[in-house]
Design an enzyme around this catalytic site. Structure first.
Site, mmCIF file in Angstrom:
data_model
loop_
_atom_site.group_PDB
_atom_site.id
_atom_site.type_symbol
_atom_site.label_atom_id
_atom_site.label_comp_id
_atom_site.label_asym_id
_atom_site.label_seq_id
_atom_site.Cartn_x
_atom_site.Cartn_y
_atom_site.Cartn_z
ATOM 1 C CD GLU A 182 -1.282 -2.354 2.056
ATOM 2 O OE1 GLU A 182 -0.065 -2.633 1.893
ATOM 3 O OE2 GLU A 182 -2.024 -3.046 2.767
ATOM 4 C CB CYS A 217 -1.032 -0.798 5.209
ATOM 5 S SG CYS A 217 0.675 -1.211 4.897
ATOM 6 C CG ASP A 234 22.166 -40.223 -1.928
ATOM 7 O OD1 ASP A 234 22.443 -41.441 -1.870
ATOM 8 O OD2 ASP A 234 21.080 -39.777 -2.319
HETATM 9 C C1 AOF Z 1 0.196 -5.268 4.388
HETATM 10 N N1 AOF Z 1 0.822 -5.031 3.197
HETATM 11 O O1 AOF Z 1 2.398 -5.451 1.692
HETATM 12 C C2 AOF Z 1 2.323 -6.822 3.572
HETATM 13 C C3 AOF Z 1 1.632 -7.116 4.782
HETATM 14 O O2 AOF Z 1 7.304 -7.127 9.713
HETATM 15 P P1 AOF Z 1 6.402 -6.231 8.941
HETATM 16 O O3 AOF Z 1 6.110 -4.938 9.591
HETATM 17 O O4 AOF Z 1 6.838 -6.077 7.490
HETATM 18 O O5 AOF Z 1 4.962 -6.968 8.911
HETATM 19 C C4 AOF Z 1 4.839 -8.238 8.324
HETATM 20 C C5 AOF Z 1 3.400 -8.673 8.426
HETATM 21 O O6 AOF Z 1 2.552 -7.709 7.788
HETATM 22 C C6 AOF Z 1 3.139 -9.978 7.688
HETATM 23 O O7 AOF Z 1 3.314 -11.098 8.507
HETATM 24 C C7 AOF Z 1 1.683 -9.823 7.266
HETATM 25 O O8 AOF Z 1 0.815 -10.088 8.353
HETATM 26 C C8 AOF Z 1 1.612 -8.345 6.936
HETATM 27 N N2 AOF Z 1 2.035 -8.150 5.540
HETATM 28 N N3 AOF Z 1 0.580 -6.342 5.131
HETATM 29 O O9 AOF Z 1 -0.703 -4.543 4.783
HETATM 30 C C9 AOF Z 1 1.856 -5.740 2.771
HETATM 31 N N4 AOF Z 1 3.406 -7.542 3.175
HETATM 32 ZN ZN ZN Z 2 1.076 -3.094 5.946
#
Ligand code: AOF
Ligand code: ZN
Length: 347
Positions: free
Chosen positions: A56, A92, A208
């Site tokens: 976002e 976000c 292996d």
């Molecule tokens: C969103 N948009 O593009 C993503 C989300 O460690 P952080 O702060 O990057 O948070 C990771 C968590 O955020 C991830 O486990 C998932 O729950 C969410 N990912 N959320 O709004 C995004 N990548």
């Molecule tokens: Zn986010």
């Protein structure tokens, strides 16, 4: 507006993060402004790398200054529920509220306990219209490793083996034999680069003596996982050469000079469930299990697997170690050089 069309685009953007965002999910976002002249995309973004800005944020940043005033009449298409937590980046959901978008359309709810519905609630409380579940099956397929990790509290398990056309996985007495051809071997190296970890059992490590690295493809070497319940493997094996992160699971005490992180499990409890719990604890999202037959069979018997990738070569052995029987739902079958590759899914 055609929700499926824009969600398809958002999913396409999400895939651009493949290989760079694990253990985070791949996420894409499209901002669409609609007026009498018809809808138009004013911003696009995706989660590009682990620890970096979420989809976002990148989509909002991509909006041209002259289009920024359109955001309050725009719809945000996001492949995952916008987050509500302060992680490596601010929430976000707050960003979309601040930009006052009029509507948010979501593909999958976020199963992460840090989010789990709170992102959607935050948007609704701010008066933003929210729709969910658009192309949800495609989103779950794209992020199946992430959903398995979050929902089942264990890594996504891919079982891989090669068998002869008369059904053998190894030679008599477990001697190593070459079964699949060079193209299949190269594909396996690509798979190694696609998963964060790769696992072998005791006999495979010994007989292996594999290196378990990525040589025939470009990419990062996975963490190696070796099973050595009785602690009998010699430290001279390639897997213990210290060249890449290695985990060794045993019921015994490790030798003092071991070039691997040794995890001693409780011999009074089930090995596989302790192993998977420890891997989950280490945030390992998926594991490619490359044999041998005892290890593969233990995952199959415990029904703790998600995908089987089986090469069937035209070669015949006549005798040897019988391969496991593939099960589940056949999802694809194709030729890889002279070998036939069949992929099965548990669900
Ligand atoms: C969103 N948009 O593009 C993503 C989300 O460690 P952080 O702060 O990057 O948070 C990771 C968590 O955020 C991830 O486990 C998932 O729950 C969410 N990912 N959320 O709004 C995004 N990548
Ligand atoms: Zn986010």
């Amino acid at each position: 507006m055609n929700h499926e069309l824009y969600m398809t685009r958002a999913l396409e953007l999400a895939t651009l993060g493949r290989g760079f965002v694990s253990p985070n999910p791949m996420v894409g976002c499209v901002l669409v402004y609609d007026d009498r002249t018809g809808p138009r995309i004013i911003g696009e973004g995706w989660h590009q790398r682990y620890g970096g800005p979420h989809a976002e944020v990148n989509a909002v940043r991509s909006v041209r200054p002259e289009d920024e005033h359109l955001l309050p009449q725009a719809t945000a298409y996001v492949t995952l529920e916008p987050c509500s937590h302060y992680g490596k980046t601010p929430p976000c959901a707050d960003l979309l509220v601040e930009k006052r978008v009029s509507r948010v359309v979501v593909c999958n709810d976020d199963p992460n306990p840090l989010v789990a519905g709170r992102g959607l609630t935050r948007l609704r409380e701010a008066g933003i219209a929210v729709e969910t579940g658009v192309l949800a099956e495609r989103g779950r397929e794209l992020n199946r490793r992430f959903f398995t990790q979050m929902e089942q509290q264990r890594p996504y398990i891919l079982l891989k083996w090669a068998e002869t056309s008369d059904g053998f996985i190894g030679g008599p007495g477990g001697q190593p034999v070459s079964i699949s051809g060079p193209l299949a071997q190269r594909l396996v190296h690509r798979w190694r680069a696609e998963e964060p970890a790769i696992m072998v059992g005791t006999n495979t490590a010994r007989n292996d003596n594999p290196s378990l690295n990525v040589r025939l493809w470009h990419g990062l070497n996975p963490t190696r996982i070796v099973i050595d319940k009785m602690g009998t493997l010699p430290q001279s094996l390639h897997v213990f050469d210290g060249s890449q992160p290695t985990l060794c699971y045993t019921y015994n005490e490790p030798p003092a000079d071991m070039q691997a992180t040794c995890v001693t499990l409780n011999s009074g409890k089930d090995f596989l469930s302790q192993l998977l719990a420890d891997l989950h604890h280490r945030h390992i999202q998926s594991v490619l299990v490359e044999g041998g037959v005892a290890l593969l069979s233990s995952f199959i018997q415990a029904n703790l697997w998600d995908e089987m990738r089986v090469f069937r070569s035209p070669k015949m052995l006549g005798a040897g170690v019988p391969a496991p029987a593939p099960s589940g739902r056949l999802v694809s079958r194709e030729m890889v050089g002279p070998d036939e590759l069949s992929i099965y899914r548990a669900r």
